[in-house]
Design an enzyme around this catalytic site. Sequence first.
Site, PDB file in Angstrom:
ATOM      1  N   ASP A  63     -39.766  46.920  97.224  1.00 54.85           N
ATOM      2  CA  ASP A  63     -38.410  46.459  97.189  1.00 54.85           C
ATOM      3  C   ASP A  63     -38.677  44.800  96.288  1.00 54.85           C
ATOM      4  O   ASP A  63     -39.331  44.184  96.603  1.00 54.85           O
ATOM      5  CB  ASP A  63     -37.816  45.965  98.375  1.00 54.85           C
ATOM      6  CG  ASP A  63     -37.766  47.036  99.602  1.00 54.85           C
ATOM      7  OD1 ASP A  63     -37.478  48.008  98.932  1.00 54.85           O
ATOM      8  OD2 ASP A  63     -38.035  46.693 100.516  1.00 54.85           O
ATOM      9  N   ASP A 113     -28.953  52.955 107.344  1.00 55.82           N
ATOM     10  CA  ASP A 113     -29.388  51.627 107.958  1.00 55.82           C
ATOM     11  C   ASP A 113     -29.152  51.382 109.219  1.00 55.82           C
ATOM     12  O   ASP A 113     -27.813  51.334 109.480  1.00 55.82           O
ATOM     13  CB  ASP A 113     -29.255  50.634 106.798  1.00 55.82           C
ATOM     14  CG  ASP A 113     -29.863  50.905 105.536  1.00 55.82           C
ATOM     15  OD1 ASP A 113     -30.433  51.938 105.427  1.00 55.82           O
ATOM     16  OD2 ASP A 113     -29.456  49.848 104.615  1.00 55.82           O
TER      17      ASP A 113
END
Length: 255
Positions: free
Chosen positions: A129, A8
């Site tokens: 998500d 990330d």
Amino acid sequence: MDLIPAIDLMNGKCVRLFKGDFNKRKDFAKEPHEQAEFWEREGAKYIHIVDLDAAKTGSPTNDKSIKKIAKTVNIPIQIGGGIRSQERIEQLFSYGVEKVIMGTSAIENKELVKDLSNKFPGRIIVGIDAKDGKVSTRGWLEQSNIFATDLVKEFSSFKIASFIVTDINTDGTLEGTNEEFIKSILEITDIPVIASGGVGSISDLLSLVKFENSGLFGVIVGKALYENKFTINEANNVLSAERLNDIDLNTNYYA
């Protein structure tokens, strides 16, 4: 089922968030390309990248790191975060990225995903998500009333490569995956599914092996690898097909 290590990116650095909270961020020392190279040496078959800055704002700011990762490793890269146009996708492909993940844009413009999955068959991933079963967008900052399962049903007719499904409530916690959520997705699609969120131990990986025959293609792991809860080599030993007969799923250990 493969383990896919995650990078990330924020401000050119490797970070991890806790339950998607940008205020609960932990930075890691290695440069992103060095981390990717290390994981390739450890036996990773893929690298998963999320540009968190782009996911939040829609503007890519980590392309320098993305290019360097692509030049450094010889394994496929998939990337998500703020990907909302064909131009951006073609730009990422030109860097050497193998597949792109469309999240917010997939939800807001389904026809775009349909067109792009036809134009780039097998290279478009839909990222879903969810928090409490409902979809979040824009770097998890906005919560919708759309159920993840409804989106999966709708996108299953498209020529996408796979779904990546993330349970936000478990992401970054190291406390185990949401098996019920994963199962609910696998039951309604024939498209390969990659799970993300919550893996913190070898036992957590073992708990997912039973879903492999139902279409679970891979599991994305970040924080557990950064914090040395287990190695990629150990994970590969657990997940490799030739070891499945040695696994006792009831007691969560492998011979």
